[in-house]
Write an enzyme that holds these catalytic residues in place. Structure first.
Site, short mmCIF file in Angstrom:
data_model
loop_
_atom_site.label_atom_id
_atom_site.label_comp_id
_atom_site.label_asym_id
_atom_site.label_seq_id
_atom_site.Cartn_x
_atom_site.Cartn_y
_atom_site.Cartn_z
N SER A 294 1.02 -4.78 4.96
CA SER A 294 1.47 -5.00 3.59
C SER A 294 1.29 -6.43 3.11
O SER A 294 0.17 -6.83 2.84
CB SER A 294 2.92 -4.54 3.45
OG SER A 294 3.16 -4.21 2.11
N LYS A 319 -1.00 -0.67 5.07
CA LYS A 319 0.10 -0.33 4.18
C LYS A 319 -0.13 -1.05 2.87
O LYS A 319 0.25 -2.20 2.69
CB LYS A 319 1.44 -0.73 4.82
CG LYS A 319 2.65 -0.06 4.15
CD LYS A 319 3.32 -0.97 3.15
CE LYS A 319 4.60 -0.33 2.61
NZ LYS A 319 5.28 -1.18 1.62
#
Length: 489
Positions: A294, A319
């Site tokens: 992320s 992600k």
């Protein structure tokens, strides 16, 4: 988007989502009665209340219903977190809490929770607690089979309050009583390696102080005359998206860092770089591995796209979505996937990940030997010879035997913010240093051709794989890594 808006975006996204719901049909008690599924839900609750043999915990039932509603979407990043867990996460996010000053490590071999690091100046350090000690009891409660998260709830508390812990050291128990003290959540570790190469490890973006700590680390490197810097994002599962933007901005002079694409298909600029006197403009290598997720992928993806850094390591987790968050009336938290982020060159990373410029395996934590079997008499002692070494296992009452070797753990300095590195075991770090010296990485450090091929192809295979559910963080933010991460109480 200007700098002042970035920190507010999580709240802004939540507000936007709420407006969207208001404009839709919405949910209310009356709406539930209009559908057969809604009426069925109320029927079941009433049936449970009237006929269940035992007392009904209404709060538990309602929270279970919330979890079921979000779980029905079958999205690993859409979830509900109960109040007790949300309280722990909120303290982590603030960057300070009250505990004993250790890092906890859950042992995947099932041997309990152990102390990974004891920080100087903490209550545990003063009490003589050492790395490797295993938790047995906390205030008289047996915690030998307790999860790391549940143990944290027991060890943390109000400042100055006592906590009595029984540890095991080399099989011998001992008990100490400690008073909880303030513990800072330090997410940045630094060192200057041989040859004057700077090293900054950013362990998490899930800390409101991460940007401040990282800026201080960059200024430290500049003050020490560092012209070659390694940014280590390995095992960093993300956190605050605006913190990721802030980190990338310190290496970029201009241009977009990340955009967010919502369900209407339009991409909206979230973070943009601007020149600053504090920016680092020297040579830069970014280290990533499979657990870099992320916000870590926002940083590495942006720096790779604009050719500001050379990315070395393994393909990242993939992600590439952000969440909008609702703080619920019971003190819990609901997070829903709200948007997908896009790199400066228009790449969508979700389930794809960032493919490094130079592929090198993470060799710091080799998988230990483990095996299991059955079909022998109960109590039988087995001896296997593996690479010339004897390994022993004993069958249980069902004739089942198993062996799980010790999992290596990350060595951390007892001084928060001080990095610990091991060049002998760390092939990726050696590759980064070699790249700075020669402009390339030798074949013996890189992945083999077969390994590299699998790495490049695996992004396309992820679409059909079940993704491991991860413990989730807060407002519009990234997820922690799939591997068990150390926790500080």
């Amino acid at each position: 988007m200007n700098r002042n808006q970035v920190l507010l975006l999580s709240g802004a996204l939540t507000g936007t989502a709420a407006v969207g719901y208001a404009q839709m049909s919405g949910y209310s008690a009356a709406d539930l009665l209009r559908t057969s599924s809604g009426r069925s839900f109320i029927q079941v609750l009433n049936f449970l209340e009237q006929n269940y043999l035992y007392e009904v915990d209404r709060d538990a039932v309602m929270r279970g219903a919330i979890q079921g509603a979000l779980g029905a979407l079958d999205n690993e990043f859409t979830y509900y977190e109960e109040p007790a867990d949300n309280e722990i996460d909120a303290a982590n996010l603030e960057g300070e809490f009250y505990g004993i000053g250790v890092v906890l490590e859950g042992d995947r071999s099932g041997k309990g929770v152990r102390v990974g690091t004891v920080y100087q100046g903490g209550a545990a350090s003063a009490a003589g607690v050492r790395m490797g000690d295993v938790f047995l009891e906390v205030d008289g409660k047996d915690v030998r089979s307790t999860s790391t998260n549940d143990l944290v709830k027991l060890v943390r508390g109000k400042p100055g309050t006592p906590v009595t812990v029984t540890f095991s050291r080399s099989g011998t128990p001992y008990t100490v009583t400690m008073k909880r003290k303030a513990v800072s959540n330090v997410s940045v570790e630094t060192a200057v390696l041989d040859g004057g190469v700077g090293y900054i490890a950013l362990t998490s973006f899930y800390n409101k102080r991460a940007s401040e700590q990282f800026r201080a680390a960059v200024q430290e490197m500049k003050a020490r005359g560092v012209t070659h810097l390694i940014l280590d994002l390995r095992d960093n599962g993300g956190g605050l998206l605006n913190a990721g933007v802030d980190v990338a901005d310190q290496f970029m002079q201009k241009g977009p860092i990340v955009s967010l694409q919502q369900k209407d298909g339009r991409s909206r600029l979230y973070g943009e770089a601007g020149a600053s006197a504090g920016d680092y403009q020297g040579k830069l290598v970014v280290l990533v591995n499979r657990n870099s997720a992320s916000a870590s992928e926002v940083v590495s993806g942006a720096l790779q796209d604009v050719k500001r850094a050379t990315v070395i390591g393994e393909k990242t987790f993939g992600k590439g979505v952000a969440q909008a968050v609702l703080n619920t009336a019971d003190g819990g938290r609901a997070a829903i996937v709200n948007s997908e982020w896009v790199t400066p060159n228009g790449r969508h990373i979700n389930k794809e990940g960032i493919l490094p410029d130079i592929l090198v395996k993470d060799t710091r934590f080799p998988i230990p030997l483990n095996f299991a079997g059955s079909g022998v008499k109960p109590g039988t002692e087995l001896t296997l010879v593996v690479d010339g070494q004897e390994v022993k296992a004993k069958a249980d009452s069902d004739g089942v035997f198993r062996y799980i070797g010790d999992y290596p753990h990350r060595e951390r300095s007892a001084v928060q913010g001080q990095a610990t590195v091991d060049l002998e075991s760390d092939r990726q770090l050696r590759a980064a240093l070699e790249y700075f010296r020669t402009g390339s990485v030798s074949k013996d450090l890189q992945m083999t051709a077969e390994e590299a091929k699998k790495e490049r192809e695996s992004a396309h295979e992820k679409d059909g794989e079940e993704t491991q559910e991860l413990p989730q963080p807060a407002p519009g933010q990234s997820a922690p890594p799939p591997a068990p991460a150390p926790t500080q109480p």
